[in-house]
Design a protein around this motif. Structure first.
Motif, mmCIF file in Angstrom:
data_model
loop_
_atom_site.group_PDB
_atom_site.id
_atom_site.type_symbol
_atom_site.label_atom_id
_atom_site.label_comp_id
_atom_site.label_asym_id
_atom_site.label_seq_id
_atom_site.Cartn_x
_atom_site.Cartn_y
_atom_site.Cartn_z
ATOM 1 N N GLY A 6 0.834 -1.188 0.000
ATOM 2 C CA GLY A 6 0.000 0.000 0.000
ATOM 3 C C GLY A 6 0.871 1.241 0.000
ATOM 4 N N TYR A 7 0.426 2.260 0.684
ATOM 5 C CA TYR A 7 1.091 3.564 0.648
ATOM 6 C C TYR A 7 1.517 3.980 2.051
ATOM 7 C CZ TYR A 7 1.792 8.536 -0.402
ATOM 8 O OH TYR A 7 2.326 9.786 -0.552
ATOM 9 N N ASP A 8 2.611 4.744 2.119
ATOM 10 C CA ASP A 8 3.085 5.329 3.368
ATOM 11 C C ASP A 8 3.318 4.221 4.401
ATOM 12 O OD1 ASP A 8 3.864 7.528 4.915
ATOM 13 O OD2 ASP A 8 1.866 7.758 5.772
ATOM 14 N N ILE A 9 2.662 4.273 5.558
ATOM 15 C CA ILE A 9 2.937 3.258 6.578
ATOM 16 C C ILE A 9 2.361 1.895 6.205
ATOM 17 C CG2 ILE A 9 3.028 4.968 8.435
ATOM 18 C CD1 ILE A 9 0.289 3.901 9.359
ATOM 19 N N GLY A 10 1.613 1.838 5.116
ATOM 20 C CA GLY A 10 1.054 0.558 4.681
ATOM 21 C C GLY A 10 1.937 -0.214 3.724
ATOM 22 N N GLU A 11 3.078 0.359 3.313
ATOM 23 C CA GLU A 11 3.846 -0.223 2.218
ATOM 24 C C GLU A 11 4.471 -1.583 2.536
ATOM 25 O OE1 GLU A 11 5.564 3.245 -0.604
ATOM 26 O OE2 GLU A 11 6.390 3.239 1.423
ATOM 27 N N ARG A 12 4.718 -1.874 3.807
ATOM 28 C CA ARG A 12 5.354 -3.162 4.160
ATOM 29 C C ARG A 12 4.422 -4.050 4.977
ATOM 30 N NH1 ARG A 12 11.280 -2.622 6.464
ATOM 31 N NH2 ARG A 12 11.038 -4.871 6.269
ATOM 32 N N ARG A 13 3.165 -3.692 5.007
ATOM 33 C CA ARG A 13 2.212 -4.466 5.813
ATOM 34 C C ARG A 13 1.579 -5.606 5.014
ATOM 35 N NH1 ARG A 13 -0.836 -1.031 10.500
ATOM 36 N NH2 ARG A 13 0.957 0.255 11.099
ATOM 37 N N VAL A 14 1.205 -6.625 5.759
ATOM 38 C CA VAL A 14 0.339 -7.686 5.253
ATOM 39 C C VAL A 14 -0.930 -7.649 6.081
ATOM 40 C CG1 VAL A 14 0.001 -10.180 5.069
ATOM 41 C CG2 VAL A 14 2.182 -9.160 4.376
ATOM 42 N N ARG A 15 -2.062 -7.686 5.401
ATOM 43 C CA ARG A 15 -3.362 -7.678 6.069
ATOM 44 C C ARG A 15 -4.091 -8.962 5.712
ATOM 45 N NH1 ARG A 15 -2.169 -3.587 3.175
ATOM 46 N NH2 ARG A 15 -1.484 -1.644 4.155
ATOM 47 N N VAL A 16 -4.771 -9.529 6.665
ATOM 48 C CA VAL A 16 -5.490 -10.796 6.457
ATOM 49 C C VAL A 16 -6.954 -10.586 6.811
ATOM 50 C CG1 VAL A 16 -5.666 -13.218 7.118
ATOM 51 C CG2 VAL A 16 -3.405 -12.123 6.977
ATOM 52 N N PHE A 17 -7.818 -11.021 5.896
ATOM 53 C CA PHE A 17 -9.254 -10.971 6.172
ATOM 54 C C PHE A 17 -9.812 -12.377 6.048
ATOM 55 C CE2 PHE A 17 -13.736 -10.560 5.400
ATOM 56 C CZ PHE A 17 -14.121 -9.537 6.269
ATOM 57 N N GLU A 18 -10.361 -12.880 7.150
ATOM 58 C CA GLU A 18 -10.983 -14.203 7.171
ATOM 59 C C GLU A 18 -12.472 -14.055 6.890
ATOM 60 O OE1 GLU A 18 -11.717 -17.966 10.235
ATOM 61 O OE2 GLU A 18 -10.517 -16.234 10.856
ATOM 62 N N PRO A 19 -13.008 -14.820 5.925
ATOM 63 C CA PRO A 19 -14.434 -14.689 5.587
ATOM 64 C C PRO A 19 -15.329 -15.366 6.618
ATOM 65 C CG PRO A 19 -13.389 -16.298 4.152
ATOM 66 C CD PRO A 19 -12.296 -15.717 5.000
ATOM 67 N N CYS A 20 -15.554 -14.684 7.724
ATOM 68 C CA CYS A 20 -16.432 -15.214 8.763
ATOM 69 C C CYS A 20 -17.325 -14.097 9.279
ATOM 70 C CB CYS A 20 -15.619 -15.830 9.898
ATOM 71 S SG CYS A 20 -14.394 -14.746 10.621
ATOM 72 N N THR A 21 -18.415 -14.460 9.913
ATOM 73 C CA THR A 21 -19.406 -13.497 10.371
ATOM 74 C C THR A 21 -18.786 -12.508 11.362
ATOM 75 O OG1 THR A 21 -21.164 -15.130 10.094
ATOM 76 C CG2 THR A 21 -21.644 -13.231 11.489
ATOM 77 N N GLY A 22 -18.908 -11.231 11.038
ATOM 78 C CA GLY A 22 -18.428 -10.189 11.927
ATOM 79 C C GLY A 22 -16.926 -9.980 11.933
ATOM 80 N N CYS A 23 -16.183 -10.708 11.106
ATOM 81 C CA CYS A 23 -14.720 -10.589 11.117
ATOM 82 C C CYS A 23 -14.272 -9.270 10.510
ATOM 83 C CB CYS A 23 -14.085 -11.751 10.360
ATOM 84 S SG CYS A 23 -14.137 -13.305 11.288
#
Length: 541
Positions: free
Chosen positions: A122-139
């Motif tokens: 991503g950009y700025d402070i997001g450039e070295r991040r990994v984000r994980v989204f689990e497909p579950c209710t309310g996650c």
């Protein structure tokens, strides 16, 4: 830097006509149907990914101020209490705000074999991040800082046969790395091809087009050139001819590309073809910044990547296109949608929106492959997105997420409406030809190289020689490229009647992860080019 906007009287008149058309929620014609799903989803859908729970994760960027979608329970991130990511529920046509902690602008992603969305950079402070989204209710999103080896902005991700993903390039990053990290693959690896294709003025090799070849190597296209790359040995195994004309096809001279449907999967040699369409002539980006908008490219290049001496075959589209999306449809055709006919990618750097989608029929003879579709009423310019849904529709969103979510004072303002395009195979007149899958149920688990029996019902008479099964890997879509997009045709080996209006088709599942990396796919039965509603299947490692 914000581009120069040129607004002529003619453009103002055109926008007036378009604003009148916006009041219509549904448009019907022989070439497909448009439907307005949401007048305001709250964020501009710059990135989109369909997950196996029939929900689409959308996000834009976090540094442009407040969106039109509030975070729940008074949640705020760095004094911003609005969402910049959302979960769209296809079944209920509802939106749920999600929380991101860092800027996801111009990031990349793919879906892991377990169905989790792995989102990188991503950009700025997001450039070295990994984000994980689990497909579950309310996650919600989980973020991991400093996970990537270098900053990744405008990179491309691809799932590999072993379930890892490779992350290639990005702005000023001529290298690649893997995720998740292992002891043997924790490094950043130099990739000279991105140096060789880098234009010092326009770059034109960002978001490279990456496809897993059937031999396990990667076809990588950047700017106007392509290679076949062995990522295990870190070496180029084949260099392809430059695309005819030599003009750039990747960001910011943004065309699009697909790996055409893979067929004859049980034969010793499987043909793999890549189609690259649209783009902008060299120098268009710099000219657009200065207020001169050059007509986009109206050509496509198609190449058989495993031929001993591969050559590009050039075809001409009905109109020039830049910033279009290309999607594989369940019937094996390609939808070309969104974009403009002049300029390049960038805020207000595209002009003359192209409202008519095209259907490309790869099996037709050259000269008869393109079919214009019913036009949209909403221009979809920079940062538009499109993804295939399980029911065969195409979800379309996004366009120009301007500073402070500018909704009025730009030629192409921030676009918060969400639409669906229904290809004509969904027309009611084909109801008697349309299969309905009875068994297996959705969320079935399958293995490599096994016989698979699929039962389906049909209201009308069947043409057994015109039945096929397709599986489609849902893609991560952003900046006119659908990462990890893949369609395989599982030929019908036998089709037999097993009950009143019920039939069974036998196919063989893909033989290896080189053909279909493990994970979730949409499976369709297609009869006389009319697909069923899909079911989810998970190919296990």
């Amino acid at each position: 830097m914000k581009p120069i906007s040129l607004v002529s009287d003619l453009m103002i008149f055109s926008l007036f006509i378009l604003s009148f058309q916006f009041s219509l929620t549904t448009t019907r014609a022989a070439g497909g149907k448009w439907q307005l799903l949401q007048q305001n989803v709250g964020i501009s859908a710059m990135h989109m990914q369909l997950l196996y729970n029939d929900r689409v994760i959308m996000f834009d960027r976090t540094d442009f101020g407040k969106s039109n979608l509030s975070l729940p329970n008074g949640t705020c991130v760095r004094n911003d209490c609005t969402a910049h990511s959302a979960e769209y529920d296809v079944t209920t046509n509802t939106v749920r705000p999600l929380t991101v902690q860092s800027d996801i602008w111009c990031s990349s992603g793919s879906v892991a074999p377990n169905g989790n969305l792995i989102q990188t950079g991503g950009y700025d402070i997001g450039e070295r991040r990994v984000r994980v989204f689990e497909p579950c209710t309310g996650c919600d999103w989980k973020e991991y800082e400093n996970t990537l080896g270098v900053n990744r902005w405008y990179a491309t991700d691809h799932i590999l046969p072993d379930g890892r993903q490779i992350i290639i390039g990005g702005r000023r990053q001529f290298n690649y790395e893997f995720y998740p990290k292992t002891e043997s693959s924790s490094h950043v690896y130099s990739f000279p091809f991105l140096v060789q294709t880098n234009d010092p003025n326009e770059e034109n090799n960002l978001y490279p087009y990456v496809f897993l070849n059937v031999d396990g190597n990667l076809f990588i296209f950047a700017n106007n050139r392509a290679i076949l790359f062995d990522y295990v040995m870190n070496k180029v195994v084949k260099t392809y001819p430059q695309i005819p004309g030599g003009d750039p096809r990747s960001y910011p001279s943004t065309g699009s590309a697909v790996l055409l449907p893979l067929r004859n999967l049980t034969t010793p040699s499987i043909e793999a073809e890549v189609l690259v369409c649209g783009g902008a002539p060299k120098g268009s980006y710099i000219k657009a910044i200065k207020g001169t908008f050059v007509e986009a490219l109206n050509t496509c290049g198609r190449i058989k990547i495993n031929d001993p001496k591969p050559q590009w075959v050039v075809e001409t589209m009905p109109q020039a296109r830049v910033m279009s999306d290309m999607l594989l449809l369940p019937d094996g055709t390609v939808l070309i949608i969104n974009g403009a006919s002049f300029g390049t990618a960038g805020w207000e750097l595209g002009q003359n929106p192209v409202l008519e989608p095209l259907v490309y029929r790869p099996d037709n003879a050259v000269g008869s492959r393109f079919e214009k579709q019913n036009p949209a009423s909403i221009p979809r310019m920079y940062h538009s997105t499109a993804v295939l849904l399980r029911d065969g529709r195409v979800l379309v969103g996004g366009s120009n997420p301007h500073d402070k979510y500018e909704l009025a004072d730009e030629l192409f303002p921030t676009e918060l409406r969400l639409e669906a395009f229904s290809p004509d195979y969904l027309d009611a007149k084909y109801s008697k030809l349309r299969p309905r899958i009875v068994d297996p149920k959705s969320q079935a688990k399958i293995s490599y190289g096994k016989k698979l029996f699929i039962r389906f019902s049909l209201k009308g008479s069947i043409a057994t020689n015109l039945v096929m099964v397709t599986i489609v890997a849902p893609s991560f879509n952003t900046h006119s490229f659908s990462m990890n997009q893949r369609l395989l045709v599982l030929a019908a080996e036998t089709v037999k009647k097993v009950g009143t209006m019920t039939y069974q088709v036998q196919v063989t599942t893909p033989g290896s992860g080189n053909l279909a990396p493990s994970g979730y796919y949409l499976l369709y039965v297609v009869h006389q080019q009319i697909p069923s509603e899909g079911i989810w299947v998970q190919i296990l490692l």
